[in-house]
Design a protein around this motif. Structure first.
Motif, PDB file in Angstrom:
ATOM      1  N   LEU A   1      11.612  -3.205  -4.810  1.00  0.00           N
ATOM      2  CA  LEU A   1      11.221  -2.354  -3.644  1.00  0.00           C
ATOM      3  C   LEU A   1       9.993  -1.293  -3.486  1.00  0.00           C
ATOM      4  O   LEU A   1       9.299  -1.402  -2.758  1.00  0.00           O
ATOM      5  CB  LEU A   1      12.382  -2.667  -2.818  1.00  0.00           C
ATOM      6  N   HIS A   2       9.721  -0.612  -4.412  1.00  0.00           N
ATOM      7  CA  HIS A   2       8.626   0.362  -4.593  1.00  0.00           C
ATOM      8  C   HIS A   2       7.663   0.080  -4.719  1.00  0.00           C
ATOM      9  O   HIS A   2       6.929   0.643  -3.616  1.00  0.00           O
ATOM     10  CB  HIS A   2       9.003   1.656  -5.611  1.00  0.00           C
ATOM     11  N   ALA A   3       7.698  -0.743  -5.242  1.00  0.00           N
ATOM     12  CA  ALA A   3       6.047  -1.527  -5.745  1.00  0.00           C
ATOM     13  C   ALA A   3       5.723  -2.358  -4.315  1.00  0.00           C
ATOM     14  O   ALA A   3       4.193  -2.453  -3.834  1.00  0.00           O
ATOM     15  CB  ALA A   3       5.923  -2.091  -7.140  1.00  0.00           C
ATOM     16  N   ILE A   4       6.395  -3.085  -3.587  1.00  0.00           N
ATOM     17  CA  ILE A   4       6.363  -3.638  -2.390  1.00  0.00           C
ATOM     18  C   ILE A   4       5.410  -2.903  -1.291  1.00  0.00           C
ATOM     19  O   ILE A   4       4.845  -2.879  -0.937  1.00  0.00           O
ATOM     20  CB  ILE A   4       7.555  -4.009  -1.941  1.00  0.00           C
ATOM     21  N   ILE A   5       6.143  -1.395  -1.182  1.00  0.00           N
ATOM     22  CA  ILE A   5       5.694  -0.777  -0.387  1.00  0.00           C
ATOM     23  C   ILE A   5       4.726   0.470  -0.730  1.00  0.00           C
ATOM     24  O   ILE A   5       3.831   0.235  -0.037  1.00  0.00           O
ATOM     25  CB  ILE A   5       7.200   0.963  -0.033  1.00  0.00           C
ATOM     26  N   VAL A   6       4.479   0.956  -2.444  1.00  0.00           N
ATOM     27  CA  VAL A   6       2.851   1.371  -2.225  1.00  0.00           C
ATOM     28  C   VAL A   6       2.034   0.271  -2.024  1.00  0.00           C
ATOM     29  O   VAL A   6       1.133   0.415  -1.935  1.00  0.00           O
ATOM     30  CB  VAL A   6       3.466   1.043  -3.831  1.00  0.00           C
ATOM     31  N   ALA A   7       2.629  -0.767  -2.398  1.00  0.00           N
ATOM     32  CA  ALA A   7       1.028  -1.707  -1.673  1.00  0.00           C
ATOM     33  C   ALA A   7       0.804  -2.393  -0.569  1.00  0.00           C
ATOM     34  O   ALA A   7      -0.387  -1.739  -0.146  1.00  0.00           O
ATOM     35  CB  ALA A   7       1.713  -3.761  -2.731  1.00  0.00           C
ATOM     36  N   VAL A   8       2.040  -2.189   0.170  1.00  0.00           N
ATOM     37  CA  VAL A   8       1.831  -2.166   1.012  1.00  0.00           C
ATOM     38  C   VAL A   8       1.299  -0.834   2.096  1.00  0.00           C
ATOM     39  O   VAL A   8      -0.247  -0.917   2.825  1.00  0.00           O
ATOM     40  CB  VAL A   8       3.220  -2.150   2.292  1.00  0.00           C
ATOM     41  N   VAL A   9       1.046  -0.150   1.780  1.00  0.00           N
ATOM     42  CA  VAL A   9       0.536   1.738   1.599  1.00  0.00           C
ATOM     43  C   VAL A   9      -1.032   1.811   1.346  1.00  0.00           C
ATOM     44  O   VAL A   9      -1.709   1.804   2.110  1.00  0.00           O
ATOM     45  CB  VAL A   9       1.232   2.981   0.507  1.00  0.00           C
ATOM     46  N   LEU A  10      -0.890   0.943  -0.066  1.00  0.00           N
ATOM     47  CA  LEU A  10      -2.623   1.171  -0.414  1.00  0.00           C
ATOM     48  C   LEU A  10      -3.694  -0.064   0.551  1.00  0.00           C
ATOM     49  O   LEU A  10      -4.205   0.212   0.179  1.00  0.00           O
ATOM     50  CB  LEU A  10      -2.640   0.395  -2.250  1.00  0.00           C
ATOM     51  N   THR A  11      -2.480  -0.651   0.916  1.00  0.00           N
ATOM     52  CA  THR A  11      -3.675  -1.679   2.008  1.00  0.00           C
ATOM     53  C   THR A  11      -3.840  -1.276   3.586  1.00  0.00           C
ATOM     54  O   THR A  11      -4.127  -2.096   4.193  1.00  0.00           O
ATOM     55  CB  THR A  11      -3.499  -3.207   1.958  1.00  0.00           C
ATOM     56  N   ALA A  12      -3.690  -0.210   3.725  1.00  0.00           N
ATOM     57  CA  ALA A  12      -3.262   0.734   4.972  1.00  0.00           C
ATOM     58  C   ALA A  12      -3.595   1.876   5.184  1.00  0.00           C
ATOM     59  O   ALA A  12      -3.654   2.766   4.810  1.00  0.00           O
ATOM     60  CB  ALA A  12      -1.883   0.212   5.755  1.00  0.00           C
ATOM     61  N   PRO A  13      -4.872   2.232   4.646  1.00  0.00           N
ATOM     62  CA  PRO A  13      -5.705   3.680   4.130  1.00  0.00           C
ATOM     63  C   PRO A  13      -4.971   4.378   4.691  1.00  0.00           C
ATOM     64  O   PRO A  13      -4.253   5.541   4.963  1.00  0.00           O
ATOM     65  CB  PRO A  13      -6.569   3.602   4.597  1.00  0.00           C
TER      66      PRO A  13
ATOM     67  N   GLN B   1       1.644   9.159   5.356  1.00  0.00           N
ATOM     68  CA  GLN B   1       2.768   9.001   4.554  1.00  0.00           C
ATOM     69  C   GLN B   1       2.201   8.734   3.438  1.00  0.00           C
ATOM     70  O   GLN B   1       2.032   7.226   3.425  1.00  0.00           O
ATOM     71  CB  GLN B   1       4.052   9.018   5.908  1.00  0.00           C
ATOM     72  N   SER B   2       3.792   9.024   2.078  1.00  0.00           N
ATOM     73  CA  SER B   2       3.359   8.551   1.150  1.00  0.00           C
ATOM     74  C   SER B   2       4.638   6.987   1.036  1.00  0.00           C
ATOM     75  O   SER B   2       5.689   7.027   1.581  1.00  0.00           O
ATOM     76  CB  SER B   2       3.965   9.536   0.121  1.00  0.00           C
TER      77      SER B   2
END
Length: 272
Positions: free
Chosen positions: A5-17, A23-24
């Motif tokens: 779940l954490h990896a998915i959220i990180v991926a989403v955040v990284l694809t939306a500058p 927010q982290s």
């Protein structure tokens, strides 16, 4: 599962500058499990949870602690997580840090701890000071808790209305508290229509107390049309969120006939 779940959220955040800058991933997770629905710091698109689920406490402590390094909202939420874990001392420490950074919700919660002597030495003067700071900033619970201590908001209910009105445009707790004052005629004229409108706004945000009040107002036709079915629906939503008054109202509706003994004491109810 949690790592995924954490990896998915990180991926989403990284694809939306733009979002990544705002927010982290840790704050996203912290908000997801520990955000307070009535916190003025909470963005409108975050729902929040009235109580942190037992299964989410460990997650909340872990990710809120990381996010709290740069977010006062997360620091406040970390305090909520510790409180849910029955760690009053740790909760007090987190709320003190968040309050120092300007979190009015943290001021209120820390004030409650001082007022009750939970996790800190009991200090009503300190509790009053914290409630006053929160109230001056328009925090609804700060106003109501200050009133409970007999503070300025209690001696000047008109001032309490003014403070609540500051945040009633967007904050469900403020809408509920101001609605209660209007319904009771405290601090100014009684206005059932305006009170009902405020309860309706807060109910739309799933505020348990406002849902219960909407049930009562709609059941009685107070401030607007009477609708028994709608009242029941409001009560059911409030009861599902744990509101005890709503649960009692539903039980009264289910068991309306009271059987009394010869002295006039209620002994049981007939249900249908």
């Amino acid at each position: 599962m949690l790592k995924r779940l954490h990896a998915i959220i990180v991926a989403v955040v990284l694809t939306a500058p733009a979002l990544a800058h705002a927010q982290s991933a840790d704050l996203v997770l912290c908000d997801r499990v520990a955000a307070d629905p009535s916190d003025p710091d909470k963005p409108a698109d975050i729902k929040g949870v009235p109580e942190i689920a037992a299964s989410d406490i460990t997650t909340a402590i872990k990710y809120c602690a990381i996010a709290a390094r740069s977010s006062r909202r997360a620091m406040y939420e970390l305090g909520r997580a510790h409180a849910a874990n029955r760690q009053a001392t740790e909760a007090a420490a987190a709320w003190r840090k968040a309050a120092d950074k300007g979190s009015t919700s943290a001021m209120v919660e820390l004030g409650v701890l001082y007022g009750t002597g939970t996790g800190v030495g009991k200090d009503e003067a300190q509790a009053r000071k914290l409630f006053e700071r929160a109230a001056q900033a328009g925090n609804a619970r700060g106003v109501s808790n200050l009133a409970a201590l007999g503070g300025n908001a209690a001696s000047d209910p008109a001032r309490a209305r003014e403070l609540l009105a500051r945040s009633a445009e967007t904050n469900a707790e403020a809408q509920y508290q101001l609605g209660m004052m209007l319904a009771d005629g405290k601090g100014g004229a009684q206005d059932d229509i305006a009170a009902r409108a405020l309860f309706e706004k807060a109910a739309a945000q799933n505020h348990p107390g406002a849902l219960e009040r909407m049930g009562a107002f709609v059941a009685a036709g107070r401030g607007g049309p009477k609708d028994t079915d709608a009242a029941k629906a409001y009560y059911e939503r409030a009861a599902a969120l744990g509101d005890e008054d709503a649960k009692k109202a539903l039980e009264r509706a289910r068991c309306p006939y009271v059987i009394k003994d010869k002295l006039g004491n209620a002994v049981t109810n007939l249900c249908f």
